[in-house]
Each structure stands twice: as structure tokens, then as C-alpha cells.
Scaffold this active site. Structure first.
Site, PDB file in Angstrom:
ATOM      1  CG  HIS A  24      -1.744   1.223   1.389  1.00 29.35           C
ATOM      2  ND1 HIS A  24      -2.621   1.661   0.423  1.00 29.35           N
ATOM      3  CD2 HIS A  24      -1.827   2.126   2.416  1.00 29.35           C
ATOM      4  CE1 HIS A  24      -3.214   2.770   0.843  1.00 29.35           C
ATOM      5  NE2 HIS A  24      -2.748   3.071   2.032  1.00 29.35           N
TER       6      HIS A  24
ATOM      7  CG  ASP B 181      -3.065   5.089   4.697  1.00 28.27           C
ATOM      8  OD1 ASP B 181      -3.940   4.688   3.907  1.00 28.27           O
ATOM      9  OD2 ASP B 181      -2.195   4.349   5.177  1.00 28.27           O
TER      10      ASP B 181
ATOM     11  CB  CYS C  33      -2.921   3.342  -2.519  1.00 29.32           C
ATOM     12  SG  CYS C  33      -2.002   1.929  -3.180  1.00 29.32           S
TER      13      CYS C  33
END
Length: 370
Positions: free
Chosen positions: A261, A278, A329
Site C-alpha cells: 500500500h 493514507d 493508492c
């Protein structure tokens, strides 16, 4: 005062640009030449009975009449400007009840931005629409050209995403990086972005900062900093900044890939704060601690004393847009940095991702942010 004794410059008027139209304004004062009744009979259906205020050198006068003046030349000039702006965009789509439009608030200092608004009425002749503003300070009338439409992309993007062609072909090179078709294909559809794409994009952000001195000065680490830091400590990464003094920069970006990620660390040197962003909303306490320790040792190495972080703030941003899948992401990290590097509000939305991926490909091929 008689009309013959007054020059045209003494009368209040509005000059219509790009035309020869000059509109005289009758304020309805005691020295007025035109009785409202006469004006109403003369202009007939062109009179609008709505309150208005005219400010002149003598102060403000209030009245209940105004007139609509046809400005054909002005409309033609405006349409030419709009046509020029829209030449690289798709044809205007059918207008649904709810659309995203570029709205302008009534304060002149407010930047235009896209908001979801409800269309009330549409004037197809003037190509305008009345909206029901969600904010009381938003202008109600918009031009249909301000509706968000997909941007046309160049043939180079189509070529870059053609997986029937040689995947190893280098399509652009800069910053010591060779970007191949294989790399750019990671931007297509729901693929995961690789290190080279993110590193190249972060370099574009730094390049923009160097070229525009009105923007904050930025420095972006490549994606290998955090991996090397965890593997070998500060000794392993101390040469990453041998040509750069981090403490002279405004913003430092650190893209981090951990547990499959991507996430972003943003360091504001002058503001004495480090933020963790995030797009899945995961906890980043351990990463913030690692970066704080790194910055302390970097200061000791470059300045001779450890960094005093007593007054520093370490924050996990919770006010940022989040992804709604497990694939985007890397795109979010790049767009976070792009917005923050220009001191803009982060506005990326999940629905915009396909368009953003195409734009990123276009930017990389053009070697500049668009």
C-alpha cells in the site's frame, strides 16, 4: 440644467467592450432628462420592473426601472472565446438535473471550484443555466461551458496504453529515469502504479516548484528511502541528501510503500510539523516516529546538533479524500503531493480517478504538470 449645456462625459454611462455600444443611465433624480413613464412607453417590453441602484459621482440613486439592451456583437465575441476554450474538450453532453459545475462565489477573492449543483432552468439560446446554489454566496447563473466535461487526450496516451506494442520501448526520459510503455501501462485502468511512475511524478512536482518561485520550495525523496531506512538505519540513507539541505525547503515529500500500500509523509520544515496521509485511513504512528528519528539524525549530520522536536506536531490527516478500492493508492499519493505542493486544497474524488490516470500519463509524456 439644460441638456445642451452638458457634455456626454458628464452623464453616467456603461461602455460595452468589443462593441460601439454606449448605454446612458438615467438615475431618476430631479435633474433627470427622461421621465420613467416616457422611457417605459418607448422601450415597451424591454423594461424590467426590478429594484436597482446606480452609483454616480453624486452618490447613489434608487429606481424601479432598467432596460435590457441587445448586444449581438458582445455575444458573438463571447462565443468565439468559449469556442476556443472548448476546442480540446468533448461535445457538450446532455445536461442532467445534477451536474458538477465550476461555480464562482460572490467575493472576488474566492477561487472558482467544481461543486455539485442542481440545475433549475436552462437557456439554450444564451447557453446559460440557473442553478440552485448549495452555498448562499454562490452565483446563481452559470454558463454551460463551466460544466465539467472529459478532456480529450492526445494520441500519445493512446499509443502509450496500447499493450499490443513493444512494452520495453522507452517513451520518455528525464531525471535519470527511462519510462517505458510497461511503466505507463500501470496507469491504465485499475493497475497498481510502480516505483518509476511515482518517482517520475514526484520529480515533476519538484520541477514545477523550481520553475514557479511563487510556489513553496519542495523536495521529494524517491520511493526507496523508507525501505533503505528500515533496512540499514540512517547510515544507509545519509547520502540521499548529499546535494540538498532539507532544512532550507518548505515542503518535503516521502512516498512510502509498505504492506502492499502506498502512503505519503509530508514534512513542513518552517511550520515544524510532519503529516501522514493514507488514502485507506490506516494508522501511521510507527511511520511518523521513524521519520521523526530520521529528521533528527539528518539535522545532527548536516548541522552538528540533533533536531529539537519539542514544539513539532505529528499528525495523521483525517480530512483527506479516500480511495474506495484497493487499486488507486498510488494515484492518491501523487495527487496529494501535487495539490499540497501548490498550496491547494486536496479535492481528488474516486469518481475522477479514470480521468486523473489519463492526465498523469499525459503529464509524464509531456515532462510537465498540466
Amino acid at each position: 440644467m439644460n441638456l445642451e449645456k452638458r457634455t456626454i462625459s458628464e452623464l453616467p454611462y456603461v461602455l460595452i467592450p468589443k462593441s460601439n455600444l454606449k448605454i446612458l443611465i438615467d438615475t431618476g433624480s430631479t435633474k433627470s432628462y427622461c421621465n420613467p413613464t416616457i422611457a417605459e412607453n418607448f422601450f415597451q417590453n424591454k423594461i424590467r420592473k426590478e429594484p436597482f441602484i446606480v452609483k454616480t459621482a453624486h452618490g447613489s440613486s434608487r429606481g424601479n426601472f432598467t432596460t435590457l439592451v441587445p448586444c449581438e456583437k458582445l455575444h458573438v465575441a463571447k462565443e468565439k472565446v468559449i469556442e476556443e476554450k472548448n476546442k480540446d474538450r468533448e461535445d457538450l453532453p446532455a445536461i442532467p438535473p445534477e451536474v458538477y459545475v465550476k461555480t464562482v462565489q460572490k467575493q472576488s477573492k474566492t477561487k472558482p471550484k467544481y461543486n455539485k449543483e442542481i440545475i433549475k432552468t436552462i437557456d439554450h439560446e444564451l447557453k446559460t443555466a440557473q442553478i440552485i446554489p448549495r452555498h448562499h454566496n454562490t452565483k446563481e447563473k452559470i454558463h454551460l461551458s463551466n460544466i465539467r466535461r472529459p478532456k480529450k487526450f492526445s494520441e500519445s496516451v493512446i499509443n502509450a496504453w496500447d499493450d499490443t506494442l513493444d512494452r520495453s520501448e522507452v517513451l520518455t526520459k528525464k531525471f535519470g529515469l527511462n519510462i517505458t510503455r510497461e511503466d505507463l501501462l500501470t496507469l491504465r485502468e485499475s493497475n497498481w502504479l510502480n516505483d518509476k511512475i511515482i518517482n517520475f511524478y514526484m520529480e515533476l512536482i519538484d520541477q514545477r516548484s523550481r520553475q514557479n518561485h511563487k510556489l513553496p520550495t519542495t523536495f521529494s525523496f524517491n520511493t526507496f528511502l523508507y525501505v533503505s531506512l528500515k533496512a540499514g538505519g540512517y547510515t544507509r540513507v545519509k547520502n540521499y541528501t548529499r546535494k540538498t539541505d532539507l532544512f532550507e525547503k518548505d515542503i518535503i515529500f516521502i512516498p512510502i510503500f509498505k504492506a502492499a500500500h502506498w502512503r505519503l509523509i509530508t514534512i513542513y520544515i518552517k511550520l515544524q510539523k510532519i503529516e501522514y496521509l493514507d488514502s485507506l485511513g490506516k494508522d501511521g504512528t510507527d511511520i511518523l516516529e521513524d521519520i521523526k528519528n530520521y529528521l533528527t539524525e539528518e539535522h545532527n549530520h548536516k548541522k552538528g546538533t540533533p533536531l529539537d522536536t519539542t514544539n513539532w506536531k505529528f499528525t495523521q490527516r483525517t480530512d483527506i479524500p479516500l480511495q474506495q478500492n484497493n487499486d488507486d493508492c498510488g494515484v492518491f499519493v501523487c495527487q496529494y503531493a501535487k495539490s499540497l505542493g501548490s498550496s491547494e486544497e486536496i479535492q481528488i474524488k474516486h469518481s475522477q480517478i479514470p480521468e486523473v490516470r489519463k492526465l498523469m500519463c499525459e503529464e509524464i509524456l509531456a515532462n510537465e504538470l498540466l
